[in-house]
Design a protein around this motif. Structure first.
Motif, PDB file in Angstrom:
ATOM      1  N   ASP A 175     -27.490  15.464 -34.755  1.00 42.66           N
ATOM      2  CA  ASP A 175     -26.361  15.881 -35.466  1.00 42.66           C
ATOM      3  C   ASP A 175     -26.620  17.528 -35.889  1.00 42.66           C
ATOM      4  O   ASP A 175     -26.890  17.269 -37.756  1.00 42.66           O
ATOM      5  N   GLN A 176     -26.443  18.184 -35.274  1.00 41.38           N
ATOM      6  CA  GLN A 176     -26.309  19.368 -35.466  1.00 41.38           C
ATOM      7  C   GLN A 176     -25.477  20.016 -35.936  1.00 41.38           C
ATOM      8  O   GLN A 176     -24.516  19.919 -35.548  1.00 41.38           O
ATOM      9  N   PRO A 177     -25.211  20.863 -37.068  1.00 40.23           N
ATOM     10  CA  PRO A 177     -23.983  21.089 -38.041  1.00 40.23           C
ATOM     11  C   PRO A 177     -22.616  22.328 -36.576  1.00 40.23           C
ATOM     12  O   PRO A 177     -23.715  23.487 -36.389  1.00 40.23           O
ATOM     13  N   PRO A 178     -21.984  21.999 -36.469  1.00 39.52           N
ATOM     14  CA  PRO A 178     -20.802  22.293 -35.264  1.00 39.52           C
ATOM     15  C   PRO A 178     -21.110  23.885 -35.748  1.00 39.52           C
ATOM     16  O   PRO A 178     -20.916  24.358 -36.845  1.00 39.52           O
ATOM     17  N   THR A 179     -20.645  24.597 -35.182  1.00 38.19           N
ATOM     18  CA  THR A 179     -20.641  26.486 -35.120  1.00 38.19           C
ATOM     19  C   THR A 179     -18.732  26.474 -35.388  1.00 38.19           C
ATOM     20  O   THR A 179     -17.979  25.177 -34.812  1.00 38.19           O
ATOM     21  N   GLY A 180     -18.718  27.539 -35.654  1.00 38.66           N
ATOM     22  CA  GLY A 180     -17.121  27.821 -35.623  1.00 38.66           C
ATOM     23  C   GLY A 180     -16.293  27.553 -36.623  1.00 38.66           C
ATOM     24  O   GLY A 180     -16.394  26.252 -37.442  1.00 38.66           O
ATOM     25  N   GLY A 181     -15.185  27.037 -36.662  1.00 40.14           N
ATOM     26  CA  GLY A 181     -14.750  27.304 -37.760  1.00 40.14           C
ATOM     27  C   GLY A 181     -14.100  27.279 -39.654  1.00 40.14           C
ATOM     28  O   GLY A 181     -15.322  28.713 -39.549  1.00 40.14           O
ATOM     29  N   THR A 246     -19.474  28.992 -39.603  1.00 39.55           N
ATOM     30  CA  THR A 246     -18.878  29.911 -40.851  1.00 39.55           C
ATOM     31  C   THR A 246     -17.638  28.855 -41.063  1.00 39.55           C
ATOM     32  O   THR A 246     -16.906  29.153 -41.857  1.00 39.55           O
ATOM     33  N   SER A 247     -17.741  27.352 -41.118  1.00 42.66           N
ATOM     34  CA  SER A 247     -17.314  26.775 -41.804  1.00 42.66           C
ATOM     35  C   SER A 247     -17.945  25.697 -43.229  1.00 42.66           C
ATOM     36  O   SER A 247     -16.990  24.891 -43.907  1.00 42.66           O
ATOM     37  N   PHE A 248     -18.916  25.861 -43.534  1.00 43.13           N
ATOM     38  CA  PHE A 248     -20.144  26.236 -44.293  1.00 43.13           C
ATOM     39  C   PHE A 248     -19.939  26.976 -45.805  1.00 43.13           C
ATOM     40  O   PHE A 248     -19.570  27.697 -45.383  1.00 43.13           O
ATOM     41  N   LEU A 249     -20.875  26.334 -46.692  1.00 41.37           N
ATOM     42  CA  LEU A 249     -20.750  27.184 -47.967  1.00 41.37           C
ATOM     43  C   LEU A 249     -21.973  27.213 -48.539  1.00 41.37           C
ATOM     44  O   LEU A 249     -22.485  25.877 -48.747  1.00 41.37           O
ATOM     45  N   VAL A 250     -22.645  28.020 -49.385  1.00 42.67           N
ATOM     46  CA  VAL A 250     -23.584  28.448 -49.376  1.00 42.67           C
ATOM     47  C   VAL A 250     -23.406  28.908 -50.845  1.00 42.67           C
ATOM     48  O   VAL A 250     -22.458  29.641 -50.997  1.00 42.67           O
ATOM     49  N   GLY A 251     -23.401  27.972 -51.711  1.00 42.00           N
ATOM     50  CA  GLY A 251     -23.333  28.206 -53.383  1.00 42.00           C
ATOM     51  C   GLY A 251     -24.908  29.358 -54.263  1.00 42.00           C
ATOM     52  O   GLY A 251     -26.300  29.092 -53.476  1.00 42.00           O
ATOM     53  N   VAL A 252     -25.073  30.323 -54.669  1.00 36.83           N
ATOM     54  CA  VAL A 252     -25.899  31.642 -55.136  1.00 36.83           C
ATOM     55  C   VAL A 252     -25.562  31.199 -56.820  1.00 36.83           C
ATOM     56  O   VAL A 252     -24.766  31.782 -57.392  1.00 36.83           O
ATOM     57  N   LEU A 253     -26.547  31.138 -57.308  1.00 36.00           N
ATOM     58  CA  LEU A 253     -26.592  30.953 -59.162  1.00 36.00           C
ATOM     59  C   LEU A 253     -27.156  32.583 -58.869  1.00 36.00           C
ATOM     60  O   LEU A 253     -28.749  33.003 -58.904  1.00 36.00           O
ATOM     61  N   GLY A 380     -38.167  21.835 -38.513  1.00 38.20           N
ATOM     62  CA  GLY A 380     -39.093  23.599 -38.297  1.00 38.20           C
ATOM     63  C   GLY A 380     -38.165  24.759 -38.808  1.00 38.20           C
ATOM     64  O   GLY A 380     -37.152  24.951 -38.862  1.00 38.20           O
ATOM     65  N   GLN A 381     -38.669  26.413 -38.445  1.00 39.83           N
ATOM     66  CA  GLN A 381     -37.578  27.244 -39.088  1.00 39.83           C
ATOM     67  C   GLN A 381     -36.295  27.611 -37.996  1.00 39.83           C
ATOM     68  O   GLN A 381     -35.011  27.980 -39.652  1.00 39.83           O
ATOM     69  N   ALA A 382     -35.936  27.377 -37.352  1.00 42.73           N
ATOM     70  CA  ALA A 382     -34.853  28.124 -36.878  1.00 42.73           C
ATOM     71  C   ALA A 382     -33.826  26.416 -36.904  1.00 42.73           C
ATOM     72  O   ALA A 382     -33.017  26.730 -37.108  1.00 42.73           O
ATOM     73  N   ALA A 383     -34.157  25.264 -37.441  1.00 42.60           N
ATOM     74  CA  ALA A 383     -33.157  24.419 -37.696  1.00 42.60           C
ATOM     75  C   ALA A 383     -32.320  24.841 -38.854  1.00 42.60           C
ATOM     76  O   ALA A 383     -32.417  25.853 -39.488  1.00 42.60           O
ATOM     77  N   TYR A 384     -31.561  24.512 -38.051  1.00 44.69           N
ATOM     78  CA  TYR A 384     -29.865  24.594 -39.368  1.00 44.69           C
ATOM     79  C   TYR A 384     -30.347  23.612 -40.213  1.00 44.69           C
ATOM     80  O   TYR A 384     -28.731  22.901 -40.020  1.00 44.69           O
TER      81      TYR A 384
END
Length: 504
Positions: A175-181, A246-253, A380-384
């Motif tokens: 179940d790796q996160p999809p790319t694009g979008g 590009t379909s995911f969003l990261v929050g920053v405080l 692992g460090q390379a996993a998204y």
């Protein structure tokens, strides 16, 4: 003239002596070999039809005599022969087919299987008796941790860490996160956004879009979510994690250290024990709380660091480890222990985790190559996957980053782009990465808001006891809540639909 009968007999006898000796020797050798391999059973049959077994014990006939007896030809053969006529009173020896050699076995197969199953059942019952109390405790302890998270933590506490890590890795493979979008609805307006108020330290510059991509409308723009009469205490923004996911969003405080103060909370299980600070944002702190987020990896070894509060160590502090330090005046700092930050009378709390992720404004180059000592064993460090981090800027502002589809490198890059000059990775995995901010009104049960879409942990998670340690930030004074909007409803940590504005 025919020779005398005696001469014929003598000649016949002489001519057959050597053949008889040869035949007897060969027959003896063959019989020995047959006895060794097949152990044939020989029976004697009387003329009256009564069968009697003939064995070495009950057969009185010597071996040599058996070969020379009339009508005994073929008795050394393993194959049965035809029955020959015999005079009355004589006993005829009949060879039967050899029985196959029986293999040596300790127990019959069915009995062995029954005993093995019984032993396994006893082991299972004993294990159940031993682990049931701890498993029940893990599943029923206070807090809002998911069942999956509770089982994973219980497994790691009972020597199943490698199994849990392997399962997490297999789950990621499937179940790796999809790319694009694109993000559904674009960049959302910050839930709980408030009117901007001037004051405090300068507003940071907007965060850039991922390399090679034009920014989406609103991407990287800071929005005030907690304001005071002295300025905006908390701002937040949203960005995409990288140019691929590009379909995911990261929050920053972003938090103003002149208006907020930090608190390190122990968890009921990690580190456990008795401390002056509760394992939740209690009703008293709820009057002024503005944000809360999960701390680092578990302290039993995964964090490769220590934990300090109330003048004592729950785990020994490790030189060189990335350390979130909270001073007695409430300001927070980050750095390598023993060089950039160190123990002193003004240190109230220390939370260590792995090694520094950002130092001197540069992301650690081992973010893509480091092992478990640098970035932990989970996945692992390379996993998204979901990750979080904390850092400080050159002006002392405190930055928290949390979201999905992040590698160690992309996490560090967002932290750096938000202005952090020193920073560290905190937690990992969807069940634990959680950031929330609140609208303090001077009363308990403030409105709570999740930091990023799809966050699995509810925004009010920290208003009840937490099994894991966490960090909260509060306004420095109850009077500073005068600028906050009134709390009229509780949203349960739900993220409003994109493009809508929250009206409390």
């Amino acid at each position: 003239m025919a020779p005398p009968s005696s001469a014929v007999a003598s000649s016949d006898t002489d001519s057959t002596d050597h053949a008889d000796e040869s035949d007897e020797a060969g027959a003896a050798d063959a019989a020995d070999a047959a006895d060794a391999l097949n152990s044939p059973t020989v029976a004697t049959t009387a003329v009256d039809g009564t069968a009697q077994p003939a064995t070495e014990e009950n057969d009185p006939t010597p071996d040599d005599a058996r070969h020379d007896e009339p009508g005994a030809e073929g008795t050394d053969s393993a194959a049965p022969g035809p029955t020959t006529d015999a005079a009355e009173g004589e006993t005829v020896t009949i060879a039967t087919s050899p029985e196959p050699r029986r293999r040596f076995r300790l127990l019959p197969r069915r009995r062995w299987l029954r005993r093995t199953l019984a032993a396994l059942a006893v082991v299972v019952v004993l294990l159940a008796v031993l682990v049931t109390p701890s498993l029940v405790h893990a599943l029923t302890r206070p807090g809002s941790d998911t069942v999956a998270a509770r089982l994973a933590e219980w497994g790691r506490d009972h020597g199943l860490g490698p199994v849990v890590t392997w399962l997490e890795a297999r789950q990621y493979d499937l179940d790796q996160p999809p790319t694009g979008g694109a993000p559904p609805g674009g960049i959302p307006h910050a839930p709980g956004a408030v009117t901007d108020r001037p004051g405090g330290i300068p507003v940071p510059p907007p965060l850039p879009a991922p390399d090679g991509l034009p920014p989406l409308p609103g991407e990287g723009q800071w929005q005030p979510v907690v304001s005071t009469p002295h300025g905006d205490a908390v701002r937040m923004t949203t960005v995409r994690p990288d140019a691929a996911h590009t379909s995911f969003l990261v929050g920053v405080l972003w938090m103003d250290p002149t208006l907020v103060r930090g608190v390190l909370h122990p968890g009921t299980e990690d580190p456990g024990g008795d401390w002056s600070v509760p394992a939740s944002v209690d009703p008293d702190e709820q009057r002024t709380v503005v944000s809360a987020f999960s701390a680092g990896f578990r302290l039993q070894g995964d964090s490769h660091g220590g934990w300090y509060l109330d003048g004592r160590e729950a785990r020994p502090l490790v030189p060189g480890a990335a350390s979130l330090v909270i001073h007695r005046n409430g300001t927070a700092d980050v750095g390598a222990w023993g060089s950039e930050v160190r123990m002193g009378p003004d240190v109230a709390a220390v939370r260590q985790n792995l090694i520094p992720l950002v130092d001197h404004g540069v992301v650690d180059p081992t973010c893509a190559t480091g092992g478990t000592a640098e970035w932990g064993s989970t996945v692992g460090q390379a996993a998204y996957i979901n990750r979080s981090a904390f850092g400080v800027t050159a002006t002392g502002a405190e930055i928290y980053v949390g979201g999905p589809a992040l590698s160690v490198c992309t996490l560090g890059e967002i932290l750096r782009s938000a202005g952090a000059v020193r920073g560290m990775e905190l937690d990992i995995n969807p069940a634990w990465v959680s950031g929330a901010y609140f609208h303090p009104t001077g009363q308990p049960r403030p409105d709570a808001f999740q930091l990023f879409p799809g966050e699995q942990v509810g925004a009010q998670h920290y208003l009840q006891p937490s099994s894991r340690d966490f960090v909260s930030f509060d306004l420095r004074s109850v009077a500073d809540t005068a600028g906050a909007p009134p709390s009229t409803q509780h949203h349960g940590g739900k993220h409003p639909p994109s493009g809508t504005k929250h009206h409390p």
